[in-house]
Motif scaffolding. Sequence first.
Motif, PDB file in Angstrom:
ATOM      1  N   GLY A 140      94.137  72.665  57.274  1.00 47.58           N
ATOM      2  CA  GLY A 140      93.838  72.153  58.738  1.00 47.58           C
ATOM      3  C   GLY A 140      94.207  73.458  59.511  1.00 47.58           C
ATOM      4  N   PRO A 141      94.564  73.093  60.873  1.00 50.84           N
ATOM      5  CA  PRO A 141      95.160  74.157  61.646  1.00 50.84           C
ATOM      6  C   PRO A 141      95.937  75.327  61.238  1.00 50.84           C
ATOM      7  N   ALA A 142      96.770  74.926  60.258  1.00 51.77           N
ATOM      8  CA  ALA A 142      97.975  75.708  59.957  1.00 51.77           C
ATOM      9  C   ALA A 142      97.090  76.556  58.855  1.00 51.77           C
ATOM     10  N   GLY A 143      96.116  76.197  58.249  1.00 54.56           N
ATOM     11  CA  GLY A 143      95.246  77.114  57.325  1.00 54.56           C
ATOM     12  C   GLY A 143      94.394  77.793  58.119  1.00 54.56           C
ATOM     13  N   GLY A 144      94.192  77.717  59.261  1.00 54.99           N
ATOM     14  CA  GLY A 144      93.265  78.780  59.950  1.00 54.99           C
ATOM     15  C   GLY A 144      91.987  77.915  60.405  1.00 54.99           C
ATOM     16  N   ALA A 145      91.776  76.576  60.268  1.00 55.17           N
ATOM     17  CA  ALA A 145      90.607  75.885  60.582  1.00 55.17           C
ATOM     18  C   ALA A 145      90.790  74.946  61.492  1.00 55.17           C
ATOM     19  N   ARG A 146      89.529  74.572  62.366  1.00 55.20           N
ATOM     20  CA  ARG A 146      89.621  73.549  63.611  1.00 55.20           C
ATOM     21  C   ARG A 146      88.386  72.723  63.421  1.00 55.20           C
ATOM     22  N   LYS A 147      88.540  71.766  63.870  1.00 53.01           N
ATOM     23  CA  LYS A 147      87.169  70.783  63.937  1.00 53.01           C
ATOM     24  C   LYS A 147      86.438  71.178  65.235  1.00 53.01           C
ATOM     25  N   ARG A 148      85.098  71.180  65.085  1.00 50.25           N
ATOM     26  CA  ARG A 148      84.107  71.319  66.080  1.00 50.25           C
ATOM     27  C   ARG A 148      83.257  69.876  66.014  1.00 50.25           C
ATOM     28  N   ARG A 149      82.882  69.337  67.157  1.00 47.18           N
ATOM     29  CA  ARG A 149      82.004  68.185  67.179  1.00 47.18           C
ATOM     30  C   ARG A 149      80.466  68.894  67.332  1.00 47.18           C
ATOM     31  N   LEU A 150      79.767  69.109  66.273  1.00 49.96           N
ATOM     32  CA  LEU A 150      78.353  69.502  66.141  1.00 49.96           C
ATOM     33  C   LEU A 150      77.450  68.635  66.679  1.00 49.96           C
ATOM     34  N   ASP A 151      76.450  69.008  67.320  1.00 50.40           N
ATOM     35  CA  ASP A 151      75.367  68.403  68.110  1.00 50.40           C
ATOM     36  C   ASP A 151      74.451  68.047  66.667  1.00 50.40           C
ATOM     37  N   LEU A 152      73.788  66.794  66.864  1.00 52.48           N
ATOM     38  CA  LEU A 152      72.420  66.888  65.857  1.00 52.48           C
ATOM     39  C   LEU A 152      71.153  66.661  66.876  1.00 52.48           C
ATOM     40  N   ALA A 153      70.067  66.366  66.119  1.00 49.74           N
ATOM     41  CA  ALA A 153      68.721  66.126  66.942  1.00 49.74           C
ATOM     42  C   ALA A 153      68.151  64.814  66.264  1.00 49.74           C
ATOM     43  N   ALA A 154      67.209  64.071  67.136  1.00 51.87           N
ATOM     44  CA  ALA A 154      66.660  63.120  66.414  1.00 51.87           C
ATOM     45  C   ALA A 154      65.173  63.553  66.702  1.00 51.87           C
ATOM     46  N   LEU A 155      64.377  63.474  65.302  1.00 57.52           N
ATOM     47  CA  LEU A 155      62.919  63.930  65.280  1.00 57.52           C
ATOM     48  C   LEU A 155      62.193  62.585  65.671  1.00 57.52           C
ATOM     49  N   ALA A 156      61.521  62.623  66.601  1.00 63.20           N
ATOM     50  CA  ALA A 156      60.856  61.382  67.368  1.00 63.20           C
ATOM     51  C   ALA A 156      59.845  60.977  66.244  1.00 63.20           C
ATOM     52  N   GLU A 157      59.111  61.879  65.505  1.00 62.37           N
ATOM     53  CA  GLU A 157      57.848  61.637  64.688  1.00 62.37           C
ATOM     54  C   GLU A 157      58.286  60.798  63.491  1.00 62.37           C
ATOM     55  N   THR A 158      59.423  60.963  62.915  1.00 60.20           N
ATOM     56  CA  THR A 158      60.173  60.270  61.834  1.00 60.20           C
ATOM     57  C   THR A 158      60.955  59.380  62.073  1.00 60.20           C
ATOM     58  N   GLY A 159      61.912  59.586  63.107  1.00 59.05           N
ATOM     59  CA  GLY A 159      63.080  58.850  63.226  1.00 59.05           C
ATOM     60  C   GLY A 159      64.566  59.328  62.394  1.00 59.05           C
ATOM     61  N   GLY A 160      64.078  60.648  61.879  1.00 57.72           N
ATOM     62  CA  GLY A 160      65.062  61.325  61.275  1.00 57.72           C
ATOM     63  C   GLY A 160      66.110  62.094  61.971  1.00 57.72           C
ATOM     64  N   LEU A 161      66.996  62.405  61.345  1.00 59.48           N
ATOM     65  CA  LEU A 161      68.269  63.259  61.936  1.00 59.48           C
ATOM     66  C   LEU A 161      68.192  64.710  61.468  1.00 59.48           C
TER      67      LEU A 161
END
Length: 333
Positions: A140-161
Motif C-alpha cells: 500500500g502507501p507504505a510500499g510506495g503505491a497509491r490508488k488512482r480511479r481510472l476512466d473507462l470508455a463505452a463503445l456504442a457499437e457493441t456496448g462493450g467497455l
Amino acid sequence: MTYAHLEVNDTTAQDEPPRNALIVANPAAGTTRTELVEEVVETCRERLGRTTVHVTTCRGDATGAVREALRGKGREEAPDLVVAIGGDGTVHEVVEGMVPGRRPATAALAIVPAGTGNSGYRMLWGDRPWRESLGAVLGGPAGGARKRRLDLAALAETGGLVFLGACSGVIAQALETARGIPLTGRPRYERAFARTAASFIPYPGRVTVDGALLHEGDTVLANIGGGRFRGGQYLVLPHSLPDDGLLDICVIGAEVHPREVPGLTLTGGHLDRPGVVYSRGRRITVERLDGAPLCFEHDGELQRGDWRTMTLDVLPGMIPAWGPRSEERTAAA
C-alpha cells in the motif's frame, strides 16, 4: 518531448493495503508461465490474509470469475484486490467483471504483465519490474503505491467497455498480421506493425470530438484512450492521463507515410508532423466514409463486424487501480 518526474502525495485513508486478493491468470497469454503464476500466488499468500486463484479456460472466463468472486459467498469477504496475470486482453476481461452494470468498481486492480504488448501495465508502472510493482501494491502507501480511479470508455457499437483504448487503421490491422508471426511479447507486435505499415493503404475517414469535426480525409490511424502506449512501446497518445475524465484522440493522416509510423510513435515524434491532429473530449466518433467496414481494435483485440464507425463515450473514475506514488509522464518540451 521530455519526461517530467512528478511526485504525487494525495494518498488517502482509502489507500489502505489490500487484505484479500483474487488472482486471475490466463495461461494462453503471450508470456504466461506456470512458474510466474506460482510466484505471484506465493507472494500474495505471504503478505495477505486470503488469496484465491482462478486460471482461465476460455475467452470471457475471466469476466465471469471476477463477477462471481466480487459478489462474495456467505461469510467470505469479497476480494479488495484483483490481480490480472496476462496481457491487455486479459486485463480487459477482468475490468469487465469488476464493473457489472457500469457501476464503479469497489475492488482495486493490479496487473502482472504476461502478454504481447502489456500497454495497460506500462500505463501504470512504466518499465518497472513486476516483482517491484506487486511488492509496492501489497504494501500500500507504505510500499510506495497509491490508488488512482481510472476512466473507462463505452463503445456504442457493441456496448462493450474499453480500458486501455481503441484504434482504427494500421495499428488494428497489425493485430491480424501478428497472428502469423511465431514470436511472443513485444517483438511479435513490433514485427507485425512494421510489416503491416510497409503496405498499408490509408482509408477515407472522419473524426468528430464532442460533435465538432477534427479530421476528414485519408487516414492512417485514429487512436483513442486511455493509455499512452499501444503494443507496449508505441507512444501514440503522449499527453493522455488515464484519470482526467477525458478521452485523448490522435489522428495520423496520409501526409505521413504509414511505414514511418512505427518509428515516429516510438518517441511521440509523430505529433510534430503535418497531417497529425490531437485533441480531447468526452465523446469521440471515428468513421470510414467509403462504405467498407472500419478495421479497429480495443484493448488489443481486433473487433469483428460490419461497423463503419466506432464511438467512444468516457466513463470517468470507474476503476481503482494501484500505481506508483511517483510516476513519469510525458510532457511537451
